[in-house]
Design a protein around this motif. Sequence first.
Motif, PDB file in Angstrom:
ATOM      1  N   ARG A  21       0.824  -1.205   0.000  1.00 43.34           N
ATOM      2  CA  ARG A  21       0.000   0.000   0.000  1.00 43.34           C
ATOM      3  C   ARG A  21       0.860   1.259   0.000  1.00 43.34           C
ATOM      4  O   ARG A  21       0.457   2.290  -0.525  1.00 43.34           O
ATOM      5  CB  ARG A  21      -0.946  -0.013   1.203  1.00 43.34           C
ATOM      6  CG  ARG A  21      -2.087  -1.023   1.063  1.00 43.34           C
ATOM      7  CD  ARG A  21      -2.754  -1.297   2.400  1.00 43.34           C
ATOM      8  NE  ARG A  21      -3.911  -2.155   2.279  1.00 43.34           N
ATOM      9  CZ  ARG A  21      -3.876  -3.488   2.163  1.00 43.34           C
ATOM     10  NH1 ARG A  21      -2.701  -4.113   2.126  1.00 43.34           N
ATOM     11  NH2 ARG A  21      -4.992  -4.190   2.089  1.00 43.34           N
ATOM     12  N   MET A  22       2.037   1.160   0.580  1.00 40.68           N
ATOM     13  CA  MET A  22       2.933   2.326   0.585  1.00 40.68           C
ATOM     14  C   MET A  22       3.664   2.505  -0.739  1.00 40.68           C
ATOM     15  O   MET A  22       3.860   3.633  -1.194  1.00 40.68           O
ATOM     16  CB  MET A  22       3.964   2.179   1.712  1.00 40.68           C
ATOM     17  CG  MET A  22       3.393   2.376   3.096  1.00 40.68           C
ATOM     18  SD  MET A  22       4.704   2.372   4.338  1.00 40.68           S
ATOM     19  CE  MET A  22       3.727   2.540   5.839  1.00 40.68           C
ATOM     20  N   LEU A  23       4.067   1.404  -1.369  1.00 45.01           N
ATOM     21  CA  LEU A  23       4.913   1.490  -2.561  1.00 45.01           C
ATOM     22  C   LEU A  23       4.170   1.235  -3.866  1.00 45.01           C
ATOM     23  O   LEU A  23       4.642   1.609  -4.934  1.00 45.01           O
ATOM     24  CB  LEU A  23       6.081   0.508  -2.434  1.00 45.01           C
ATOM     25  CG  LEU A  23       6.999   0.735  -1.227  1.00 45.01           C
ATOM     26  CD1 LEU A  23       8.084  -0.331  -1.170  1.00 45.01           C
ATOM     27  CD2 LEU A  23       7.609   2.126  -1.263  1.00 45.01           C
ATOM     28  N   GLY A  24       3.020   0.563  -3.806  1.00 41.85           N
ATOM     29  CA  GLY A  24       2.230   0.341  -5.011  1.00 41.85           C
ATOM     30  C   GLY A  24       2.811  -0.665  -5.972  1.00 41.85           C
ATOM     31  O   GLY A  24       2.411  -0.737  -7.128  1.00 41.85           O
ATOM     32  N   SER A  25       3.753  -1.477  -5.514  1.00 42.40           N
ATOM     33  CA  SER A  25       4.400  -2.480  -6.356  1.00 42.40           C
ATOM     34  C   SER A  25       4.669  -3.714  -5.511  1.00 42.40           C
ATOM     35  O   SER A  25       5.307  -3.610  -4.454  1.00 42.40           O
ATOM     36  CB  SER A  25       5.712  -1.938  -6.930  1.00 42.40           C
ATOM     37  OG  SER A  25       6.565  -2.988  -7.355  1.00 42.40           O
ATOM     38  N   SER A  26       4.203  -4.872  -5.969  1.00 43.43           N
ATOM     39  CA  SER A  26       4.433  -6.098  -5.213  1.00 43.43           C
ATOM     40  C   SER A  26       5.925  -6.426  -5.148  1.00 43.43           C
ATOM     41  O   SER A  26       6.427  -6.894  -4.122  1.00 43.43           O
ATOM     42  CB  SER A  26       3.648  -7.257  -5.843  1.00 43.43           C
ATOM     43  OG  SER A  26       4.058  -7.472  -7.181  1.00 43.43           O
ATOM     44  N   HIS A  27       6.641  -6.159  -6.246  1.00 40.02           N
ATOM     45  CA  HIS A  27       8.086  -6.421  -6.277  1.00 40.02           C
ATOM     46  C   HIS A  27       8.812  -5.535  -5.271  1.00 40.02           C
ATOM     47  O   HIS A  27       9.654  -6.013  -4.479  1.00 40.02           O
ATOM     48  CB  HIS A  27       8.624  -6.176  -7.681  1.00 40.02           C
ATOM     49  CG  HIS A  27      10.101  -6.401  -7.821  1.00 40.02           C
ATOM     50  ND1 HIS A  27      11.021  -5.394  -7.614  1.00 40.02           N
ATOM     51  CD2 HIS A  27      10.815  -7.516  -8.128  1.00 40.02           C
ATOM     52  CE1 HIS A  27      12.241  -5.877  -7.786  1.00 40.02           C
ATOM     53  NE2 HIS A  27      12.150  -7.155  -8.091  1.00 40.02           N
ATOM     54  N   ASP A  28       8.499  -4.232  -5.277  1.00 36.01           N
ATOM     55  CA  ASP A  28       9.144  -3.305  -4.347  1.00 36.01           C
ATOM     56  C   ASP A  28       8.755  -3.623  -2.903  1.00 36.01           C
ATOM     57  O   ASP A  28       9.562  -3.453  -1.979  1.00 36.01           O
ATOM     58  CB  ASP A  28       8.758  -1.859  -4.673  1.00 36.01           C
ATOM     59  CG  ASP A  28       9.396  -1.371  -5.969  1.00 36.01           C
ATOM     60  OD1 ASP A  28      10.289  -2.071  -6.488  1.00 36.01           O
ATOM     61  OD2 ASP A  28       8.977  -0.316  -6.470  1.00 36.01           O
ATOM     62  N   ALA A  29       7.522  -4.072  -2.708  1.00 36.82           N
ATOM     63  CA  ALA A  29       7.070  -4.421  -1.363  1.00 36.82           C
ATOM     64  C   ALA A  29       7.842  -5.621  -0.823  1.00 36.82           C
ATOM     65  O   ALA A  29       8.261  -5.636   0.333  1.00 36.82           O
ATOM     66  CB  ALA A  29       5.567  -4.716  -1.376  1.00 36.82           C
ATOM     67  N   GLN A  30       8.035  -6.628  -1.671  1.00 43.61           N
ATOM     68  CA  GLN A  30       8.816  -7.795  -1.261  1.00 43.61           C
ATOM     69  C   GLN A  30      10.236  -7.376  -0.891  1.00 43.61           C
ATOM     70  O   GLN A  30      10.799  -7.841   0.122  1.00 43.61           O
ATOM     71  CB  GLN A  30       8.862  -8.822  -2.396  1.00 43.61           C
ATOM     72  CG  GLN A  30       7.528  -9.468  -2.725  1.00 43.61           C
ATOM     73  CD  GLN A  30       7.174 -10.605  -1.774  1.00 43.61           C
ATOM     74  OE1 GLN A  30       7.862 -10.845  -0.788  1.00 43.61           O
ATOM     75  NE2 GLN A  30       6.104 -11.307  -2.077  1.00 43.61           N
ATOM     76  N   ASP A  31      10.842  -6.513  -1.712  1.00 40.94           N
ATOM     77  CA  ASP A  31      12.200  -6.036  -1.438  1.00 40.94           C
ATOM     78  C   ASP A  31      12.255  -5.272  -0.113  1.00 40.94           C
ATOM     79  O   ASP A  31      13.212  -5.411   0.660  1.00 40.94           O
ATOM     80  CB  ASP A  31      12.683  -5.129  -2.567  1.00 40.94           C
ATOM     81  CG  ASP A  31      13.120  -5.910  -3.796  1.00 40.94           C
ATOM     82  OD1 ASP A  31      13.195  -7.151  -3.716  1.00 40.94           O
ATOM     83  OD2 ASP A  31      13.357  -5.274  -4.838  1.00 40.94           O
ATOM     84  N   ALA A  32      11.243  -4.442   0.146  1.00 40.05           N
ATOM     85  CA  ALA A  32      11.221  -3.644   1.373  1.00 40.05           C
ATOM     86  C   ALA A  32      11.135  -4.539   2.609  1.00 40.05           C
ATOM     87  O   ALA A  32      11.819  -4.299   3.613  1.00 40.05           O
ATOM     88  CB  ALA A  32      10.043  -2.675   1.341  1.00 40.05           C
ATOM     89  N   VAL A  33      10.300  -5.560   2.548  1.00 39.71           N
ATOM     90  CA  VAL A  33      10.146  -6.473   3.680  1.00 39.71           C
ATOM     91  C   VAL A  33      11.447  -7.231   3.930  1.00 39.71           C
ATOM     92  O   VAL A  33      11.880  -7.403   5.079  1.00 39.71           O
ATOM     93  CB  VAL A  33       8.980  -7.454   3.430  1.00 39.71           C
ATOM     94  CG1 VAL A  33       8.947  -8.547   4.496  1.00 39.71           C
ATOM     95  CG2 VAL A  33       7.652  -6.697   3.420  1.00 39.71           C
ATOM     96  N   GLN A  34      12.095  -7.675   2.854  1.00 41.38           N
ATOM     97  CA  GLN A  34      13.357  -8.389   3.002  1.00 41.38           C
ATOM     98  C   GLN A  34      14.447  -7.475   3.552  1.00 41.38           C
ATOM     99  O   GLN A  34      15.256  -7.882   4.397  1.00 41.38           O
ATOM    100  CB  GLN A  34      13.787  -8.980   1.656  1.00 41.38           C
ATOM    101  CG  GLN A  34      14.905 -10.005   1.755  1.00 41.38           C
ATOM    102  CD  GLN A  34      14.534 -11.205   2.601  1.00 41.38           C
ATOM    103  OE1 GLN A  34      13.367 -11.628   2.614  1.00 41.38           O
ATOM    104  NE2 GLN A  34      15.497 -11.750   3.326  1.00 41.38           N
ATOM    105  N   THR A  35      14.466  -6.232   3.089  1.00 40.21           N
ATOM    106  CA  THR A  35      15.443  -5.266   3.594  1.00 40.21           C
ATOM    107  C   THR A  35      15.220  -4.997   5.077  1.00 40.21           C
ATOM    108  O   THR A  35      16.179  -4.883   5.857  1.00 40.21           O
ATOM    109  CB  THR A  35      15.345  -3.943   2.808  1.00 40.21           C
ATOM    110  OG1 THR A  35      15.644  -4.184   1.432  1.00 40.21           O
ATOM    111  CG2 THR A  35      16.311  -2.898   3.356  1.00 40.21           C
TER     112      THR A  35
END
Length: 285
Positions: A21-35
């Motif tokens: 919901r913050m980034l609007g991209s499933s790929h970016d969201a996955q990266d953010a959670v992993q980071t």
Amino acid sequence: MPITVGEFEAARPQLLSVAYRMLGSSHDAQDAVQTAWLRTTTTRSDAEIENPAAWLRTVTARVCLDELRMRRRRNEAPLLAATVPAEQLTADEALLRKEGISRALMVLLNQLTPPQRVAYVLHDLFSVPFDHIANVLGGTVPAAKKHASRARQRIAGAQPVEHVDRGAHLIVEAFLAAAETGDTRAMIQVLAQDSVRDADAALLPRGARTHVVGAIATETRLFRDRIRAACPITVDARSMYLIAPGGRPLATLEFVTTGKEITRIKLRPAERGHVYTAPVASTTS
């Protein structure tokens, strides 16, 4: 005591929900959670973490805030669906539908500043207290409240919206419901015999007619996937529908009605610079 892998895996679904919901991209969201997980495991602390899920959410939110601010510094406009790789768009659409996220809301969130988006998502969508949000934003509680309030105002829209004919809206909704299932007979019932579909060539397969008269129902069956990705919204203060797979704008659908029939359908590409405001339907996530 450090956060365990098990605690992280238990929190991961909500972390992904927040990040998307913050980034609007499933790929970016996955990266953010992993980071966020990597930052957690590499940060030395002897303090006991009472609520691992809340801790991880805070770290994830900070990662997302950094990403949003970086986009702003690079002056990156939200990507239109036509410029996103098909596999990425498919992943975004799958997550949006799986979680039942409002398509219109994802479009509107893209118009917020980074602090506004973070404050709104955390407080209004996930009920995070403002003192926690202030910690994420690196500011005060009153400032966090102000960011969330301004986000609500921008999502609702401050400009006047044209009058919406309730009867016409119901006719269009009936057409779209039939189009989603490919029910030609139901579509014909709300279409004028000489109804016109006027579309931009860029949105059609090569060689397809841009101007169609009287055969709209049959042709519409070929575009059911796009119809399923449509949501009511206002574009530059005009009520219409936005085709937004994965929450990314692709095209606008504008309907002209007379009496109880649709006489014209206009299909145009979504453009940068459009101002999206409160849709006809709810934006509840």
